[in-house]
Motif scaffolding. Structure first.
Motif, PDB file in Angstrom:
ATOM      1  N   ARG A 232      -2.262  -0.031   3.724  1.00 34.59           N
ATOM      2  CA  ARG A 232      -1.058  -0.874   4.030  1.00 34.59           C
ATOM      3  C   ARG A 232      -1.826  -1.968   4.983  1.00 34.59           C
ATOM      4  NH1 ARG A 232       0.490  -2.948   8.972  1.00 34.59           N
ATOM      5  NH2 ARG A 232       2.426  -4.091   9.381  1.00 34.59           N
ATOM      6  N   ASP A 233      -3.081  -2.608   5.515  1.00 39.17           N
ATOM      7  CA  ASP A 233      -3.336  -3.763   6.085  1.00 39.17           C
ATOM      8  C   ASP A 233      -4.344  -4.645   4.525  1.00 39.17           C
ATOM      9  OD1 ASP A 233      -2.190  -3.003   8.483  1.00 39.17           O
ATOM     10  OD2 ASP A 233      -3.896  -2.150   9.191  1.00 39.17           O
ATOM     11  N   LEU A 234      -4.643  -3.890   3.775  1.00 41.56           N
ATOM     12  CA  LEU A 234      -6.741  -4.549   3.475  1.00 41.56           C
ATOM     13  C   LEU A 234      -5.501  -5.564   2.724  1.00 41.56           C
ATOM     14  CD1 LEU A 234      -8.769  -1.756   2.571  1.00 41.56           C
ATOM     15  CD2 LEU A 234      -9.002  -3.892   3.933  1.00 41.56           C
ATOM     16  N   PRO A 235      -4.415  -4.821   1.245  1.00 41.29           N
ATOM     17  CA  PRO A 235      -3.535  -5.862   0.467  1.00 41.29           C
ATOM     18  C   PRO A 235      -2.837  -6.878   1.399  1.00 41.29           C
ATOM     19  CG  PRO A 235      -3.386  -2.953   0.356  1.00 41.29           C
ATOM     20  CD  PRO A 235      -3.527  -3.265   1.738  1.00 41.29           C
ATOM     21  N   ILE A 236      -2.252  -6.771   2.843  1.00 43.96           N
ATOM     22  CA  ILE A 236      -1.932  -7.524   3.293  1.00 43.96           C
ATOM     23  C   ILE A 236      -2.604  -8.635   3.558  1.00 43.96           C
ATOM     24  CG2 ILE A 236      -0.465  -8.079   5.357  1.00 43.96           C
ATOM     25  CD1 ILE A 236       0.601  -6.277   5.719  1.00 43.96           C
ATOM     26  N   GLY A 237      -4.057  -8.164   4.067  1.00 43.10           N
ATOM     27  CA  GLY A 237      -5.639  -9.773   4.632  1.00 43.10           C
ATOM     28  C   GLY A 237      -5.763 -10.018   3.353  1.00 43.10           C
ATOM     29  N   ILE A 238      -6.185  -9.673   1.872  1.00 44.48           N
ATOM     30  CA  ILE A 238      -6.406  -9.800   1.287  1.00 44.48           C
ATOM     31  C   ILE A 238      -5.470 -11.224   1.047  1.00 44.48           C
ATOM     32  CG2 ILE A 238      -7.564  -9.698  -1.243  1.00 44.48           C
ATOM     33  CD1 ILE A 238      -8.650  -6.725  -0.121  1.00 44.48           C
ATOM     34  N   ILE A 239      -4.047 -11.100   0.623  1.00 43.47           N
ATOM     35  CA  ILE A 239      -3.028 -11.571  -0.400  1.00 43.47           C
ATOM     36  C   ILE A 239      -3.102 -12.974   0.661  1.00 43.47           C
ATOM     37  CG2 ILE A 239      -0.990 -12.112  -1.887  1.00 43.47           C
ATOM     38  CD1 ILE A 239      -3.580 -10.337  -3.009  1.00 43.47           C
TER      39      ILE A 239
END
Length: 473
Positions: free
Chosen positions: A247-254
């Motif tokens: 969940r957190d990696l896509p939020i962090g990247i984008i």
């Protein structure tokens, strides 16, 4: 030779779960990690150079084009990170989709990207601090702040800041994240102070002509300012230290990409609106702009913010470099002995120290002006391969659970390939030659060591040997 053997996603997930690294990072930490690496040299230095020499006021469009290329690749990264929550960024993703040899070359180029960029940033940090001390009337030794090619002996400040940040990284990701938070807020405050003071002084006449170098100037500017975005993929290297990576990696990247692109465009617009673009070819354009309109104190504050900004960039680059090394050593691509996790601090301390030594040697002794261009081509090649890999994985493993799916993948991923390829095509020929030489050297390492020591290869040989024994029996 089985050069395109892949590592199973199940193996990667199991390795990530049992890595021994502490899981302390949330989505907000990852966004700040991305901002920490992206907002720095680009906004405080590169904006003025790109405007003066390449794009003029249309540098805002150059930033949008580069940001778009990163966003397209970022969507592919986000899908991969939700499937394979393991350290290694594009190296790990490529290993799961396109095979070992291509993954090794991607990892080899990522190591080049992080090492060279970190060395360049460490040298930039030294230059800013030396300039600040000199402006305060403090005498600074030229011999101890410049490399031999520039008439000095050794760049001591560049080495010291690298070793200091390495100490924080070894002590733990949580401690490093706290330092990153503080420095990110300082540099964001400096950016907003600039916008607050300079915004009312924007003169739209300075935006004319808007495209003095034409469309080709915007494209060339985009290829140059791409350096400003290098490092956002460091967010993906933190997978094994995330509380909820899917969940957190896509939020962090984008999330970090959106924030950084918006800040770049706004600052570039205000900067070229306050100062004629022809006068921005200097190493501190943001501070220069404030002095230009009479805010000397504000200029000094922004200078301090710039130092904080460059420090966070170096911190995150050293962090990302160690995680790439860690992932490759765990897979047998480089000696596994460097893959140890510290029993007390739960960090890959050996690869962190080794990476810092490489960065210190380059920053302390080598002229990096020409080598730094290689960071762009290494990063773009990794983005391009990641975009291809996400399409391949959609075909070969369509049923793998994906917490995040790249929208319109058959449009977005090809566009990412085209955008990255277009920017690569605008890089100098010398950069391509050095890049190919580096890749050739990587091939020697792979065939001389990595192929035989690959954990996947060793497992496959054991299985074949066992089958042969059963057949003979």
């Amino acid at each position: 030779m089985n050069l395109f053997r892949t590592k199973s996603i199940e193996q990667m997930r199991a390795a990530a779960e049992n890595s021994g690294m502490a899981k302390t990072l949330g989505a907000f930490d990852l966004i700040l990690l991305g901002i920490g690496c992206v907002i720095g040299t680009g906004i405080f230095v590169l904006t003025g150079v790109a405007a003066a020499k390449y794009a003029g006021p249309a540098v805002t469009i150059s930033f949008i084009l580069s940001g778009l290329a990163c966003a397209l690749a970022g969507l592919a990264y986000a899908e991969f990170s939700s499937i394979v929550p393991a350290s290694g960024s594009a190296y790990t993703y490529t290993y799961a989709s396109l095979g070992e040899f291509i993954a090794f070359i991607v990892g080899w180029n990522l190591i080049l990207e992080y090492t060279v960029t970190a060395s360049a940033v460490a040298s930039g940090w030294s230059g800013y601090v030396t300039g600040l001390l000199q402006s305060a009337g403090i005498e600074v030794s030229h011999a101890l702040t410049h490399v031999p090619a520039d008439g000095g002996i050794i760049n001591v400040p560049a080495i010291l800041i690298t070793l200091l940040l390495t100490f924080f990284l070894i002590r733990g990701t949580q401690e490093s994240t706290k330092l990153n938070r503080i420095l990110v807020f300082i540099k964001l405050a400096a950016v907003f102070i600039f916008l607050l003071l300079a915004g009312p002084h924007v003169n739209t006449a300075n935006w004319e002509p808007f495209m003095p170098f034409g469309a080709s100037g915007i494209a060339a500017g985009a290829a140059i300012v791409f350096f400003a975005y290098i490092g956002f993929d460091a967010v993906a290297t933190s997978a094994e230290e995330c509380k909820n990576p899917s969940r957190d990696l896509p939020i962090g990247i984008i999330g970090s990409l959106v924030v950084c692109t918006a800040l770049y465009v706004i600052v570039a617009g205000v900067l070229t609106g306050v100062v004629p673009y022809t006068e921005l070819n200097n190493p501190e354009p943001v501070a220069f702009a404030l002095r230009y309109i009479g805010y000397n104190l504000g200029s000094a504050v922004v200078g301090v913010g710039a130092i904080a900004g460059i420090t966070t960039v170096l911190l995150v680059l050293l962090y990302g470099q160690a995680r790439i090394f860690f992932a490759m050593s765990r897979d047998g691509m480089v000696p596994a002995r460097v893959c140890k996790i510290h029993k007390r601090y739960h960090t890959p301390y050996i690869v962190t120290v080794l990476g810092a030594i490489f960065v210190s040697l380059i920053a302390g002794f080598a002229p990096i002006g020409l080598i730094a261009e290689m960071a762009n081509i290494g990063t773009l090649s990794a983005f391009l391969v990641a975009a291809i890999g996400v399409m391949v994985l959609r075909i070969t493993k369509p049923d793998v659970p994906r917490a995040f799916r790249c929208p319109l993948v058959w449009l977005i991923a090809p566009l990412a390939v085209l955008a990255c390829g277009y920017l690569m095509a605008h890089l100098p020929l010398d950069t391509w030659i050095r890049f190919l030489v580096w890749c050739a050297f990587g091939c020697l390492v792979y065939f001389g060591y990595s192929y035989q020591h690959s954990t996947v290869g060793i497992q496959q040989r054991k299985i074949r040997k066992l089958k042969k024994l059963r057949t003979d029996a």
